[in-house]
Write a protein that holds these residues in place. Structure first.
Motif, PDB file in Angstrom:
ATOM      1  N   SER A 226       0.855  -1.193   0.000  1.00 45.26           N
ATOM      2  CA  SER A 226       0.000   0.000   0.000  1.00 45.26           C
ATOM      3  C   SER A 226       0.890   1.242   0.000  1.00 45.26           C
ATOM      4  N   ASP A 227       0.321   2.358  -0.444  1.00 45.99           N
ATOM      5  CA  ASP A 227       1.082   3.604  -0.487  1.00 45.99           C
ATOM      6  C   ASP A 227       0.958   4.361   0.845  1.00 45.99           C
ATOM      7  N   GLU A 228       1.421   5.607   0.848  1.00 47.78           N
ATOM      8  CA  GLU A 228       1.408   6.390   2.098  1.00 47.78           C
ATOM      9  C   GLU A 228      -0.003   6.618   2.623  1.00 47.78           C
ATOM     10  N   ARG A 229      -0.969   6.510   1.739  1.00 48.26           N
ATOM     11  CA  ARG A 229      -2.357   6.705   2.169  1.00 48.26           C
ATOM     12  C   ARG A 229      -2.936   5.442   2.808  1.00 48.26           C
ATOM     13  N   GLY A 230      -2.179   4.348   2.703  1.00 44.92           N
ATOM     14  CA  GLY A 230      -2.745   3.067   3.157  1.00 44.92           C
ATOM     15  C   GLY A 230      -3.660   2.482   2.112  1.00 44.92           C
ATOM     16  N   LEU A 231      -3.518   2.928   0.872  1.00 41.67           N
ATOM     17  CA  LEU A 231      -4.346   2.427  -0.223  1.00 41.67           C
ATOM     18  C   LEU A 231      -3.487   1.667  -1.209  1.00 41.67           C
ATOM     19  N   VAL A 232      -4.104   0.766  -1.929  1.00 44.79           N
ATOM     20  CA  VAL A 232      -3.434   0.085  -3.035  1.00 44.79           C
ATOM     21  C   VAL A 232      -4.165   0.485  -4.307  1.00 44.79           C
ATOM     22  N   GLN A 233      -3.497   1.278  -5.123  1.00 47.02           N
ATOM     23  CA  GLN A 233      -4.110   1.728  -6.367  1.00 47.02           C
ATOM     24  C   GLN A 233      -3.344   1.066  -7.512  1.00 47.02           C
ATOM     25  N   GLY A 234      -4.036   0.227  -8.242  1.00 45.18           N
ATOM     26  CA  GLY A 234      -3.379  -0.464  -9.346  1.00 45.18           C
ATOM     27  C   GLY A 234      -4.414  -1.023 -10.292  1.00 45.18           C
ATOM     28  N   PHE A 235      -4.014  -1.255 -11.525  1.00 50.24           N
ATOM     29  CA  PHE A 235      -4.907  -1.811 -12.552  1.00 50.24           C
ATOM     30  C   PHE A 235      -6.147  -0.942 -12.765  1.00 50.24           C
ATOM     31  N   GLY A 236      -6.051   0.335 -12.475  1.00 49.77           N
ATOM     32  CA  GLY A 236      -7.190   1.219 -12.673  1.00 49.77           C
ATOM     33  C   GLY A 236      -8.246   1.117 -11.583  1.00 49.77           C
ATOM     34  N   VAL A 237      -7.946   0.397 -10.510  1.00 53.58           N
ATOM     35  CA  VAL A 237      -8.905   0.287  -9.407  1.00 53.58           C
ATOM     36  C   VAL A 237      -8.167   0.446  -8.077  1.00 53.58           C
ATOM     37  N   PHE A 238      -8.925   0.595  -7.003  1.00 51.32           N
ATOM     38  CA  PHE A 238      -8.358   0.538  -5.659  1.00 51.32           C
ATOM     39  C   PHE A 238      -8.587  -0.879  -5.153  1.00 51.32           C
ATOM     40  N   VAL A 239      -7.512  -1.525  -4.749  1.00 51.66           N
ATOM     41  CA  VAL A 239      -7.590  -2.936  -4.371  1.00 51.66           C
ATOM     42  C   VAL A 239      -7.509  -3.068  -2.851  1.00 51.66           C
ATOM     43  N   THR A 240      -8.283  -3.996  -2.305  1.00 50.69           N
ATOM     44  CA  THR A 240      -8.124  -4.327  -0.877  1.00 50.69           C
ATOM     45  C   THR A 240      -7.886  -5.817  -0.736  1.00 50.69           C
ATOM     46  N   LEU A 241      -7.121  -6.154   0.272  1.00 46.47           N
ATOM     47  CA  LEU A 241      -7.104  -7.537   0.745  1.00 46.47           C
ATOM     48  C   LEU A 241      -8.132  -7.540   1.880  1.00 46.47           C
ATOM     49  N   HIS A 242      -9.170  -8.334   1.730  1.00 47.89           N
ATOM     50  CA  HIS A 242     -10.310  -8.182   2.641  1.00 47.89           C
ATOM     51  C   HIS A 242     -10.652  -9.511   3.301  1.00 47.89           C
ATOM     52  N   LEU A 243     -11.384  -9.417   4.384  1.00 47.37           N
ATOM     53  CA  LEU A 243     -11.788 -10.621   5.102  1.00 47.37           C
ATOM     54  C   LEU A 243     -13.010 -11.219   4.421  1.00 47.37           C
ATOM     55  N   ALA A 244     -12.874 -12.463   3.993  1.00 47.76           N
ATOM     56  CA  ALA A 244     -13.992 -13.115   3.294  1.00 47.76           C
ATOM     57  C   ALA A 244     -15.229 -13.160   4.189  1.00 47.76           C
ATOM     58  N   SER A 245     -15.017 -13.265   5.490  1.00 43.40           N
ATOM     59  CA  SER A 245     -16.155 -13.335   6.419  1.00 43.40           C
ATOM     60  C   SER A 245     -16.995 -12.069   6.383  1.00 43.40           C
ATOM     61  N   TYR A 246     -16.369 -10.953   6.075  1.00 43.98           N
ATOM     62  CA  TYR A 246     -17.147  -9.714   5.990  1.00 43.98           C
ATOM     63  C   TYR A 246     -18.111  -9.786   4.810  1.00 43.98           C
ATOM     64  N   TYR A 247     -17.561 -10.102   3.650  1.00 46.06           N
ATOM     65  CA  TYR A 247     -18.418 -10.187   2.454  1.00 46.06           C
ATOM     66  C   TYR A 247     -19.551 -11.192   2.660  1.00 46.06           C
ATOM     67  N   ASN A 248     -19.150 -12.365   3.128  1.00 49.60           N
ATOM     68  CA  ASN A 248     -20.152 -13.424   3.279  1.00 49.60           C
ATOM     69  C   ASN A 248     -21.172 -13.097   4.362  1.00 49.60           C
TER      70      ASN A 248
END
Lengths: 424, 110, 199
Positions: A226-248
């Motif tokens: 992640s960059d200084e903002r704590g964000l991952v900006q790549g491939f034209g999107v903002f990417v997160t590594l997220h907890l599957a349990s949240y989505y589900n």
């Protein structure tokens, strides 16, 4: 003592099933298109107040179980160190910069560039006015981190986001205080629970090519920070590594709530959950396929549908969606994608038991998106993957229909989505 | 040299440079890389298939794909949106100089 | 059934070379009354004019103007174009000779617009079987949503989920009860983030 998060030690994959774990907690990469759409669908289903409550509660629970696994392995000893670990890991996952100024009884947390609020503003800020805060995930993490740091049982504290950048505030602020209502206890759906459900893996057509690209992509994803903002900006999107349990957790709880309270809306809710997967597949997969990284690793897409589908299977695996395999494909006619399981179905069986029909909505939408990318994108013209392009393709005339023919959630041995051309 | 918004561009951050005269991809990337180092950029390449150079002051990046010769400019997100096209234009002119190409036309900055 | 009588509406208007009625937001030609020289390109022109107004409408929306009527004039050496919104769902485009003073063009535009508005209202009242009070408003609200929703391809599904009203009912807005219409209004406001609908 210095706290350390050894990413390479904590991150693991089950390569034969293409599932990823961080501190033995199922994780998955997702873009802001998916994240925002899914949250919005929950609010559409339950209403803003109830939707936000469910999202916050689910994030609280998911981060509590996650941090309970992670913090002890970080070397953190004092509450301050434990809070620091939570801040670091939250930013490292691409969720933004969260600052926790909390004690055992609660306190204040602040957020800058939080993924949900910030990307909502980026994507929709000029189009619509938002009327409620956006950062249930950060809120959940903040309250869970405080409970873990001070060795409190889950649900001791509660949290509310008071200001949010999506509403025009300069910073997001969260107030954490003693909970007025107890939170029902829950068991995590972790690596062990997931593995218990997994049958033997299998391969499909063009396996060698898919496997080789997956390996390269996984290796590359491992180098992204992640960059200084704590964000991952790549491939034209903002990417997160997220907890599957949240989505589900938010998807299935809202879906079954709708089934009970407004059964006439069940199908439309399923449709919007699939749309989340479709947006993810189209934007993230499309962005990756058009990226210099892909061009360097695989080569520029030529527009051959099979080549795109092979690429999409590799991307799906690398992002942790499951062991996507091609079972059948006839250009412009049909496509069958099968996987021994998805992060959705393993959770569903563990938490909700067996269902009467398929429950892998990301899998359905993602597979449909892969087919759309393969057949409807003029790759040689280098189209821009923006909202206008998306609307121009999908505002009308769907061209393809899909069905989840098999699903672990309904007792099958694998999950399979068949996509078929609509003939007129 | 032509400059165009990259297909996956968000908020004018990603730009693509397309040289007028075709060259051998690897050789061309290698040459641009050497020129960028000479101009003060830092090599941040992690994989040999994707060369990444960053200006340590501005944090703008130039990304090169040896396999295809693709040149991508990544403007740093701290640059205000309105100024991003001009920053990209200036970097594209620098790359055009390295390759002995004419500068891109400003009207391509849309 | 002929809905509009354009020749009658345009009668006595000098320097008028063409009059197009375009449906919005789909930018399709609904009716036209034009010189032969413009006849062949009518469909294409309708699409272009519709897009042009839509873009300006988007720009206005970004500036916070949500409901004001829009009028655009385009002056070239040989032609004066006047584009004027007629309700939410129609666009009128007048092509005048450039010699016509712009004030006159606006005056004629307003006059013809009023005439056509009456004709279109008659069309709606006869087509919805006595539901004239509710259904046009419901239809206008749904069109408003389609026009301004950030993800219009899914806006009807979102509306269905928010209101609990099945999609097939929303697709026939004339059938919506007053209670259902109130739910729709509230949900559209929520989706667009606005306090009230001025449609």
């Amino acid at each position: 003592m210095t706290v350390q998060i050894k990413k390479e030690e904590l991150f693991s994959v089950l390569p034969e099933h293409a599932f990823a774990f961080f501190a033995d907690t199922p994780v998955v990469y997702h873009c802001h298109h998916y994240n925002l759409w899914l949250d919005q669908t929950i609010d559409d289903a339950l209403g803003t107040r109830e939707g936000m409550a469910l999202r916050t509660r689910t994030a609280h629970e998911a981060f509590y179980h996650y941090l309970a696994q992670l913090v002890p392995r970080s070397g953190a000893d004092t509450p301050a160190e434990k809070l620091k670990v939570a801040e670091l890991i939250f930013a490292a996952m691409g969720h933004g910069n969260l600052r926790l100024h909390t004690q055992a009884q609660g306190g204040l947390a602040t957020g800058d560039f939080l993924h949900y609020g910030y990307t909502w503003k980026e994507k929709y800020g000029e189009k619509v006015r938002r009327r409620h805060t956006a950062d249930a995930v950060a809120a959940g993490c903040a309250v869970a981190a405080t409970e873990i740091a001070f060795d409190l049982p889950m649900g001791t504290l509660d949290v509310a986001e008071e200001t949010c950048v999506s509403l025009g505030a300069p910073q997001c602020r969260f107030q954490i205080e003693g909970a007025k209502q107890p939170m029902p206890p829950s068991r995590p759906v972790g690596k062990r629970e997931t593995q218990r459900l997994l049958g033997d893996s299998f391969s499909g057509k063009h396996e060698e090519q898919i496997r080789a690209i997956t390996t390269g992509l996984r290796s590359f994803l491992g180098t992204i920070n992640s960059d200084e903002r704590g964000l991952v900006q790549g491939f034209g999107v903002f990417v997160t590594l997220h907890l599957a349990s949240y989505y589900n957790g938010i998807s299935y709880n809202a879906l079954y709530n709708i089934e009970r309270t407004a059964p006439q809306s069940f199908d439309v809710m399923q449709g919007l959950l699939v749309e989340a997967g479709h947006q993810c597949g189209f934007n993230t997969f499309g962005g990756i396929l058009r990226s210099p990284e892909w061009e360097g690793l695989v080569g520029a897409p030529t527009g051959d549908p099979l080549e795109i589908l092979i690429g999409c299977c590799a991307i799906g695996r690398a992002l942790g969606f499951g062991q996507w395999t091609i079972q059948d494909f006839a250009p412009d006619k049909h496509f069958v994608l099968r996987t021994p399981g998805t992060y959705e179905s393993t959770y569903h069986v563990t938490r909700h038991g067996l269902a009467s029909s398929g429950r892998c909505y990301l899998h359905q939408g993602g597979t449909l998106a892969a087919v759309q990318l393969a057949h409807r994108v003029p790759w040689r013209e280098k189209p821009t993957f923006d909202q206008a392009f998306y609307r121009s393709l999908f505002h009308s005339d769907p061209q393809w229909r899909f069905q989840e023919t098999h699903c672990v959630s309904k007792g099958d041995d694998y999950c399979e989505v068949a996509v078929e051309r609509i003939r007129k | 040299m032509q400059i165009q918004r990259d297909p996956s561009c968000v908020q004018f951050l990603l730009w693509r440079c397309v040289p007028e005269h075709p060259r051998e991809s690897e050789e061309s990337c290698s040459w641009i890389g050497r020129c960028l180092l000479h101009a003060g950029f830092v090599d941040q390449t992690r994989e040999t298939w994707l060369l990444v150079y960053e200006d340590p002051r501005s944090h703008h990046q130039v990304v090169l794909v040896p396999r295809t010769g693709r040149i991508q400019i990544r403007v740093h997100y701290l640059v205000p949106i309105a100024q991003r096209p001009l920053v990209a234009f200036s970097l594209a002119c620098q790359i055009a100089d390295f390759l002995g190409e004419s500068y891109p036309k400003a009207e391509q900055l849309r | 059934m002929q809905i509009l009588n354009l020749p009658a509406a345009a009668e006595g208007v000098p320097a008028l070379q063409g009059l197009f009625v375009i449906t919005m937001p789909d930018c399709l030609l609904f009716d036209s009354y034009v010189l032969p020289v413009l006849q062949e390109a009518s469909e294409e022109l309708a699409a272009m004019f519709g897009e042009l107004v839509r873009n300006h409408r988007d720009a206005l929306r970004l500036m916070g103007s949500w409901s004001s009527e829009l009028q655009i004039t385009v002056e070239s050496s040989d032609r004066l174009l006047l584009l004027r919104e007629l309700r939410e769902d129609f666009l009128l485009v007048f092509a005048f000779e450039s010699s016509l003073p712009i004030g006159m063009a606006r005056l004629f535009g307003r006059r013809i617009g009023e005439t056509l508005q009456l004709q279109l209202e008659g069309f709606q009242e006869t087509s919805v079987d006595g539901e004239a009070e509710q259904s046009p408003r419901a239809a206008r609200i749904l069109e408003f949503l389609q026009r301004y929703a950030p993800d219009p391809h899914a806006s009807m599904m979102r509306l269905a989920l928010r209101t609990g009203i099945p999609m097939e009912h929303l697709e026939a807005p004339a059938s919506l009860s007053p209670q259902a219409l109130a739910k729709v209004e509230e949900a559209v406001c929520d989706i667009l983030g606005i306090d009230q609908l001025n449609v």
